[in-house]
Structures are given as structure tokens and as C-alpha cells.
Design a protein around this motif. Structure first.
Motif, mmCIF file in Angstrom:
data_model
loop_
_atom_site.group_PDB
_atom_site.id
_atom_site.type_symbol
_atom_site.label_atom_id
_atom_site.label_comp_id
_atom_site.label_asym_id
_atom_site.label_seq_id
_atom_site.Cartn_x
_atom_site.Cartn_y
_atom_site.Cartn_z
ATOM 1 N N UNK A 227 0.549 -0.910 0.000
ATOM 2 C CA UNK A 227 0.106 0.384 0.121
ATOM 3 C C UNK A 227 0.981 1.418 0.143
ATOM 4 N N UNK A 228 1.312 1.682 -1.402
ATOM 5 C CA UNK A 228 2.492 2.927 -1.674
ATOM 6 C C UNK A 228 1.531 3.618 -2.350
ATOM 7 N N UNK A 229 2.169 4.918 -2.359
ATOM 8 C CA UNK A 229 1.744 5.877 -3.677
ATOM 9 C C UNK A 229 2.676 5.666 -4.607
ATOM 10 N N UNK A 230 4.054 5.244 -4.443
ATOM 11 C CA UNK A 230 5.440 5.358 -4.793
ATOM 12 C C UNK A 230 5.957 4.026 -4.455
ATOM 13 N N UNK A 231 6.371 2.879 -5.884
ATOM 14 C CA UNK A 231 7.252 2.197 -5.322
ATOM 15 C C UNK A 231 8.890 2.928 -5.142
ATOM 16 N N UNK A 232 9.642 2.568 -3.825
ATOM 17 C CA UNK A 232 11.220 2.554 -4.236
ATOM 18 C C UNK A 232 12.480 1.799 -5.207
ATOM 19 N N UNK A 233 12.307 2.510 -5.636
ATOM 20 C CA UNK A 233 13.084 1.450 -7.160
ATOM 21 C C UNK A 233 15.240 1.432 -6.682
ATOM 22 N N UNK A 234 14.731 2.089 -5.219
ATOM 23 C CA UNK A 234 16.778 1.921 -5.185
ATOM 24 C C UNK A 234 16.534 1.501 -3.650
ATOM 25 N N UNK A 235 15.785 0.356 -3.507
ATOM 26 C CA UNK A 235 15.959 -0.534 -2.233
ATOM 27 C C UNK A 235 17.045 -1.626 -2.674
ATOM 28 N N UNK A 236 17.903 -1.159 -1.519
ATOM 29 C CA UNK A 236 18.389 -2.622 -2.701
ATOM 30 C C UNK A 236 18.244 -4.341 -2.926
ATOM 31 N N UNK A 237 17.184 -4.502 -2.020
ATOM 32 C CA UNK A 237 17.040 -5.876 -1.901
ATOM 33 C C UNK A 237 16.077 -5.822 -3.853
ATOM 34 N N UNK A 238 15.466 -4.617 -4.115
ATOM 35 C CA UNK A 238 14.462 -4.680 -4.696
ATOM 36 C C UNK A 238 15.142 -5.968 -6.312
ATOM 37 N N UNK A 239 14.228 -6.589 -7.051
ATOM 38 C CA UNK A 239 15.185 -6.791 -8.355
ATOM 39 C C UNK A 239 14.018 -6.137 -9.409
ATOM 40 N N UNK A 240 14.738 -5.668 -9.974
ATOM 41 C CA UNK A 240 14.493 -4.969 -10.882
ATOM 42 C C UNK A 240 14.202 -5.147 -12.317
ATOM 43 N N UNK A 241 13.078 -5.886 -12.840
ATOM 44 C CA UNK A 241 12.365 -6.577 -13.569
ATOM 45 C C UNK A 241 12.344 -6.063 -15.126
ATOM 46 N N UNK A 242 12.229 -4.300 -14.858
ATOM 47 C CA UNK A 242 12.331 -3.563 -16.014
ATOM 48 C C UNK A 242 13.483 -2.974 -16.361
ATOM 49 N N UNK A 243 14.595 -3.603 -15.871
ATOM 50 C CA UNK A 243 15.971 -3.502 -15.877
ATOM 51 C C UNK A 243 16.876 -4.221 -17.067
ATOM 52 N N UNK A 244 17.095 -4.030 -18.540
ATOM 53 C CA UNK A 244 18.112 -5.398 -19.159
ATOM 54 C C UNK A 244 18.829 -6.163 -18.106
ATOM 55 N N UNK A 245 19.154 -7.163 -18.414
ATOM 56 C CA UNK A 245 19.904 -7.870 -17.303
ATOM 57 C C UNK A 245 19.283 -8.891 -17.056
ATOM 58 N N UNK A 246 18.000 -8.592 -16.213
ATOM 59 C CA UNK A 246 17.171 -9.603 -15.124
ATOM 60 C C UNK A 246 16.236 -10.770 -16.768
ATOM 61 N N UNK A 247 16.181 -11.980 -15.691
ATOM 62 C CA UNK A 247 15.214 -12.371 -16.405
ATOM 63 C C UNK A 247 14.265 -12.233 -16.783
ATOM 64 N N UNK A 248 14.290 -12.224 -17.729
ATOM 65 C CA UNK A 248 13.077 -11.767 -18.722
ATOM 66 C C UNK A 248 12.924 -10.537 -18.824
ATOM 67 N N UNK A 249 13.567 -9.578 -18.542
ATOM 68 C CA UNK A 249 13.707 -8.140 -18.274
ATOM 69 C C UNK A 249 13.622 -7.459 -20.344
ATOM 70 N N UNK A 250 13.479 -6.594 -20.291
ATOM 71 C CA UNK A 250 12.949 -6.491 -21.278
ATOM 72 C C UNK A 250 14.307 -5.156 -21.514
#
Length: 310
Positions: A227-250
Motif C-alpha cells: 500500500x504505497x503511493x510510490x515504489x522505492x526503486x532504489x532499495x537494494x533488495x529490489x529485483x528490477x525486472x524493468x531493467x535489462x540484464x534480468x531474467x525476462x527483462x525488457x
């Protein structure tokens, strides 16, 4: 002789009732006049179907596996096109008003019938044609087996600051879920099923990507849309599937804003969470689709549309 004021008041009230009472014939007419039936509820859905495309990515368990420390999680980037994304959002927004149910300040749609915990079955209802077309394409792409196609969908809408509490989908569904995020990046967490609810995996899903989870991720862990108004994209534990290099990432630039849609159930559904940088106008919708266990069903799951998850 003293005046009996009580008697005078009773007589005056009696005369007043007689003056205002309708004649017998009119009274009978009021009682016997049939009530007009309520206007019928609109039943029309948006006339659209997800096309069957040869270039749509097909599920590959090894190629699409996500390395996040939890078994059974996969992701397919750009599973639908931007045009298909917009069409699914129009279908979701264009659903008849009576199909939406209010739940703790947000809205959801339960499509395909009503699962029953008493006998493990489900009262079946046909899916809207556009939802059925998405389910069919998920089966064709190998997301769900042909003998266990999705037959139940939960569409959940999230506005900024809304989410869903940690939960499991339970034994009424087959242990597989597919989540198609639309219109926004979406945060999605897996937690230990314990009092502490320690975080096991935190994912940031890109729009138009399809998240799949099964095995340990389905049977042992809770999942939630924060339940958040913003997603903390900078948190170290977050797997960024929105970035290249991740499995299945665009590949390409990262995305933000808007809402999302998920698909999960039988092993498919729709769902979505909040997008990074959600604004006052953004929304999220998720849908869960699948087959409930029982005589009539073989699989189950959960998912959502334009930023929704159960």
C-alpha cells in the motif's frame, strides 16, 4: 358544564383523518397497482479479443526464471504490445457497473463463477469474451497446460496508496499464477508465512510483462502488493525486472507511472500493483484467473488488470 378538551381533540383528529383519507376505490387501486419492474442491468462488454500472434513470447521455464532466492518465479517481458495493453484497459474500464464490487475502499471483479470452500468446487459462469481470449492465449503460449485452462478471474483495482494484504490463494486453486502488469511498473513482494513475515523477494514489474509463480512461491509464501503511493526503486533488495540484464527483462529505458494489470489463475490471472511515481490520476488493476479445484475445475490461480491484484 366543564369542557372536555380531551374529547374535543379526539373528535378533531378523527375528522382530520376522514378529510385526508382516499375514497375506497382509490385506496384499492393503490394497493392493487403493480409495481414497475426495475430497469435491466447493462450486459454489454467492449467488443475486443486479444489476437493470437506468432511473435508473442512463449513460456520457457529455464530462460524466463528469475534469480531472486525463491524457487518457482519466472517473468516474460513484453508479453503484450502497447496497443493490446490499451485495449485491455478499455475493456476493464468499460465493464458494466454492476460487475464491480466494493472492498475496503477499492473495487474488484470476480469473473468465471464463485469458488466454494465447502465442497472444493465452483459455480461456473462464462468469462467475458475478451477475458476468455486472454486465457486462451496464455494456454497457447504454454503458461497454462491445455488440460488445465484458466476458468476464474479476479480483477482488482488499486488507486495510489491502495494495495492488498499478504495472503495465499489457497487450495481451491492449482498452484500457479500469472500476472500481466499494465500501465505502470508494479511492486510485488513474497513474504514468509510466519508472525515476523520476513521478506523473501521483492520484485519491480514492468508494464506489459508477465510474472509467473508456482511451487514454493505459491504453496509456502505469502504475496502482497504494498500500500504505497510510490515504489522505492532504489532499495537494494529490489529485483528490477524493468531493467535489462534480468531474467525476462525488457531492454531499453525504464518505465513509470500509471497502473497495471495482472493475469493469474488455473495458472493464469491478471494483476498489477503500484507503479513507481504513481500520480493522483494513476490507478492499478489486477486480475486473477484460473481453474478452481473440483469436479468442474482442474487448476486455479490469481492475477489482475491496470494495476490490480487480488
Amino acid at each position: 358544564m366543564a369542557i372536555d378538551f380531551k374529547m374535543l381533540m379526539r373528535e378533531e383528529r378523527l375528522r382530520a383523518r376522514e378529510r385526508h383519507a382516499p375514497p375506497p376505490a382509490a385506496a384499492a387501486a393503490l394497493l392493487s397497482e403493480p409495481r414497475s419492474p426495475p430497469p435491466p442491468l447493462p450486459q454489454t462488454d467492449v467488443d475486443w479479443a486479444l489476437p493470437s500472434r506468432n511473435d508473442r513470447p512463449e513460456y520457457d521455464a529455464e530462460a524466463h526464471a528469475v534469480d531472486c532466492g525463491v524457487r518457482g518465479i519466472a517473468h516474460i517481458a513484453e508479453w503484450c504490445s502497447a496497443e493490446e495493453e490499451e485495449a485491455m484497459l478499455r475493456c476493464t474500464d468499460g465493464a458494466p457497473a454492476h460487475r464491480w464490487t466494493r472492498l475496503r475502499g477499492r473495487r474488484l471483479q470476480s469473473l468465471g463463477g464463485t469458488p466454494s470452500s465447502s465442497d472444493g468446487g465452483m459455480t461456473r459462469e462464462p468469462l467475458p469474451s475478451w477475458v476468455q481470449s486472454v486465457c486462451d492465449e496464455l494456454v497457447r503460449c504454454g503458461v497454462f497446460p491445455h488440460d488445465q485452462p484458466p476458468n476464474h478471474v479476479l480483477l482488482n483495482e488499486y488507486r495510489p496508496g491502495q494495495g492488498i494484504d499478504p495472503h495465499k490463494d489457497g487450495p481451491l486453486y492449482a498452484p500457479r499464477v500469472a500476472i500481466l502488469s499494465l500501465s505502470s511498473r508494479a511492486s510485488f513482494l513474497f513474504l514468509e508465512d510466519s508472525v515476523a513475515r520476513a521478506e523473501r523477494a521483492a520484485l519491480l514489474l514492468p508494464p506489459r510483462g508477465l510474472l509467473l509463480f508456482r511451487d514454493e512461491a505459491y504453496t509456502d509464501l505469502l504475496h502482497t502488493v504494498p500500500q504505497a503511493t510510490h515504489d522505492d526503486a532504489a532499495r537494494p533488495s529490489l529485483v528490477r525486472l524493468d531493467l535489462p540484464g534480468r531474467a525476462g527483462a525488457c531492454s531499453g529505458e525504464e518505465r513509470g507511472g500509471g497502473g497495471g494489470e495482472q493475469c493469474g489463475g488455473g495458472e493464469e490471472g491478471y494483476g498489477g500493483g503500484g507503479g513507481s511515481g504513481r500520480g493522483e490520476e494513476s490507478a492499478a488493476v489486477s486480475a486473477a484467473a484460473g481453474e478452481a479445484r473440483g469436479a468442474e475445475a482442474a487448476a486455479g490461480g490469481e492475477g489482475g488488470a491496470r494495476g490490480r491484484e487480488e
